[in-house]
Design a protein around this motif. Structure first.
Motif, short mmCIF file in Angstrom:
data_model
loop_
_atom_site.label_atom_id
_atom_site.label_comp_id
_atom_site.label_asym_id
_atom_site.label_seq_id
_atom_site.Cartn_x
_atom_site.Cartn_y
_atom_site.Cartn_z
N ARG A 161 0.82 -1.22 0.00
CA ARG A 161 0.00 0.00 0.00
C ARG A 161 0.85 1.27 0.00
O ARG A 161 0.43 2.31 -0.47
CB ARG A 161 -0.91 -0.03 1.24
CG ARG A 161 -1.90 1.08 1.32
CD ARG A 161 -2.81 0.93 2.53
NE ARG A 161 -2.15 1.24 3.79
CZ ARG A 161 -2.78 1.49 4.94
NH1 ARG A 161 -4.10 1.46 4.97
NH2 ARG A 161 -2.11 1.74 6.04
N PRO A 164 4.03 4.02 -4.63
CA PRO A 164 3.39 5.19 -5.24
C PRO A 164 2.00 4.90 -5.82
O PRO A 164 1.75 3.81 -6.35
CB PRO A 164 4.36 5.59 -6.36
CG PRO A 164 5.67 5.00 -5.98
CD PRO A 164 5.37 3.77 -5.18
N ALA A 165 1.12 5.90 -5.73
CA ALA A 165 -0.29 5.74 -6.14
C ALA A 165 -0.43 5.33 -7.60
O ALA A 165 -1.37 4.63 -7.97
CB ALA A 165 -1.06 7.04 -5.88
N GLU A 166 0.49 5.77 -8.47
CA GLU A 166 0.37 5.50 -9.91
C GLU A 166 0.82 4.08 -10.25
O GLU A 166 0.70 3.64 -11.41
CB GLU A 166 1.21 6.48 -10.73
CG GLU A 166 1.10 7.94 -10.33
CD GLU A 166 1.89 8.24 -9.06
OE1 GLU A 166 3.08 7.85 -8.99
OE2 GLU A 166 1.33 8.85 -8.13
N THR A 167 1.38 3.35 -9.28
CA THR A 167 1.84 1.98 -9.52
C THR A 167 0.72 1.11 -10.06
O THR A 167 -0.38 1.09 -9.51
CB THR A 167 2.36 1.36 -8.20
OG1 THR A 167 3.37 2.21 -7.66
CG2 THR A 167 2.92 -0.03 -8.41
N THR A 214 -4.69 0.69 -10.47
CA THR A 214 -3.54 1.37 -9.84
C THR A 214 -3.64 1.22 -8.33
O THR A 214 -4.72 0.99 -7.78
CB THR A 214 -3.51 2.87 -10.18
OG1 THR A 214 -4.63 3.50 -9.54
CG2 THR A 214 -3.54 3.11 -11.67
N GLY A 216 -3.35 3.59 -6.26
CA GLY A 216 -4.20 4.68 -5.76
C GLY A 216 -5.67 4.27 -5.75
O GLY A 216 -6.39 4.52 -4.77
N GLU A 217 -6.11 3.60 -6.82
CA GLU A 217 -7.50 3.12 -6.88
C GLU A 217 -7.75 2.09 -5.78
O GLU A 217 -8.81 2.09 -5.14
CB GLU A 217 -7.78 2.48 -8.25
CG GLU A 217 -7.82 3.45 -9.40
CD GLU A 217 -7.99 2.74 -10.75
OE1 GLU A 217 -8.90 3.14 -11.49
OE2 GLU A 217 -7.21 1.81 -11.06
N GLU A 218 -6.79 1.19 -5.58
CA GLU A 218 -6.98 0.15 -4.56
C GLU A 218 -7.01 0.75 -3.16
O GLU A 218 -7.82 0.36 -2.32
CB GLU A 218 -5.88 -0.91 -4.66
CG GLU A 218 -5.90 -1.72 -5.96
CD GLU A 218 -7.25 -2.36 -6.25
OE1 GLU A 218 -7.91 -2.86 -5.31
OE2 GLU A 218 -7.67 -2.36 -7.42
N ARG A 219 -6.11 1.72 -2.89
CA ARG A 219 -6.12 2.37 -1.57
C ARG A 219 -7.47 3.01 -1.28
O ARG A 219 -7.93 3.04 -0.14
CB ARG A 219 -5.03 3.45 -1.52
CG ARG A 219 -3.65 2.90 -1.27
CD ARG A 219 -2.77 3.95 -0.60
NE ARG A 219 -2.39 5.03 -1.50
CZ ARG A 219 -1.22 5.10 -2.13
NH1 ARG A 219 -0.30 4.17 -1.93
NH2 ARG A 219 -0.94 6.11 -2.91
N ALA A 220 -8.11 3.53 -2.34
CA ALA A 220 -9.38 4.25 -2.16
C ALA A 220 -10.58 3.31 -2.07
O ALA A 220 -11.60 3.67 -1.50
CB ALA A 220 -9.57 5.25 -3.30
#
Ligand code: ZN
Ligand code: FE
Length: 258
Positions: A161, A164-167, A214, A216-220
């Motif tokens: 997690r 970087p968010a773009e990963t 990405t 970032g999508e998963e974190r959200a």
């Protein structure tokens, strides 16, 4: 030298993905978690690439089934976890936490992510913003705990997690739609999850992969990365501020019987 990978995604078996990652600068080419050899050989032929490596995230047959045939056919080297050397067919190169692995000029950092299996690892290629995470992290879900505790898996997911968010999350299974049905019950009021579910429905209806997403999508949107969010804790009957490893464990238990 910075080098960006060309990545081909190959759907195999019922819901597995094999990835073939090619470094144009050097010609080095890796098959990530080859469940079977033939689809990889066909992709190599299509592109005119020569296989230099197999990268295994863990020992399960749907991730290593093509190892020996590919090794025989191409002479490639098999790269896998030192902790799992006895269970990775044909292993040549043993790696562990923090090691750097070079695929030609493309550098990967190795992350140990125990939980699904005790020897599970992930390969992170920062210059390509690519994460090969096997069965640790899925889109809107995570792997089952076959050989690890909830605390171990939560620590593994927290490690991923933090990238970087773009990963891009190149996970090994297309489980997103089923994961989404569970996620929606956990966080009914999460707009990022609602948006992702709409996108998943559109992609699935069009017969297209929902992977990669990405980070970032998963974190959200992925509840298994959100066990430290008060709404997620409350959804499994815990107080806001409860131990996230505990919340994660309860989420995983509920998903197992969902
Ligand atoms: Zn597995
Ligand atoms: Fe698997």
């Amino acid at each position: 030298m910075m080098s960006t990978l060309v990545i081909e995604q190959i759907p195999v078996l019922a819901d597995n993905y094999i990835y073939v990652a090619h470094d144009p600068a050097s010609g080095a080419t890796a098959a990530v978690d080859p469940a079977a050899a033939e689809p990889v050989l066909a992709a190599l032929q299509r592109h005119g690439w020569r296989l230099s490596h197999i990268l295994n995230t863990h020992h399960h047959g749907d991730h290593t089934g093509g190892n020996l045939d590919l090794k025989r056919a191409t002479g490639c080297q098999v790269v896998g976890a030192r902790r799992d050397a006895a269970r990775i067919p044909g292993i040549d190169v043993e790696i562990g936490e923090g090691d750097n692995f070079l695929l030609g000029h493309a550098a990967a950092m190795v992350l140990e992510t125990p939980g699904h299996t005790s020897g599970h690892i992930a390969f992170w290629f920062p210059d390509s913003l690519a994460l090969f995470c096997g069965d640790t992290l899925f889109s809107l879900g995570c792997g089952r705990l076959f050989e690890g505790s909830a605390a171990e898996m939560w620590a593994s997911l927290a490690k991923l997690r933090a990238l970087p968010a773009e990963t891009r999350v190149y996970c090994a299974h297309e489980y997103t739609a089923a994961n989404g049905r569970f996620a929606r019950l956990v966080e009914r009021d999460n707009p990022a999850l609602a948006a992702r579910l709409d996108q998943v429905n559109r992609l699935t209806a069009a017969g297209r992969p929902t992977v990669p997403s990405t980070l970032g999508e998963e974190r959200a949107a992925n509840p298994f990365l959100r066990a430290d969010i008060p709404a997620v804790a409350r959804a499994v009957g815990r107080e806001a501020g409860a131990d996230p490893a505990e919340v994660f464990g309860e989420l995983r238990r509920r998903k197992d019987v969902f």
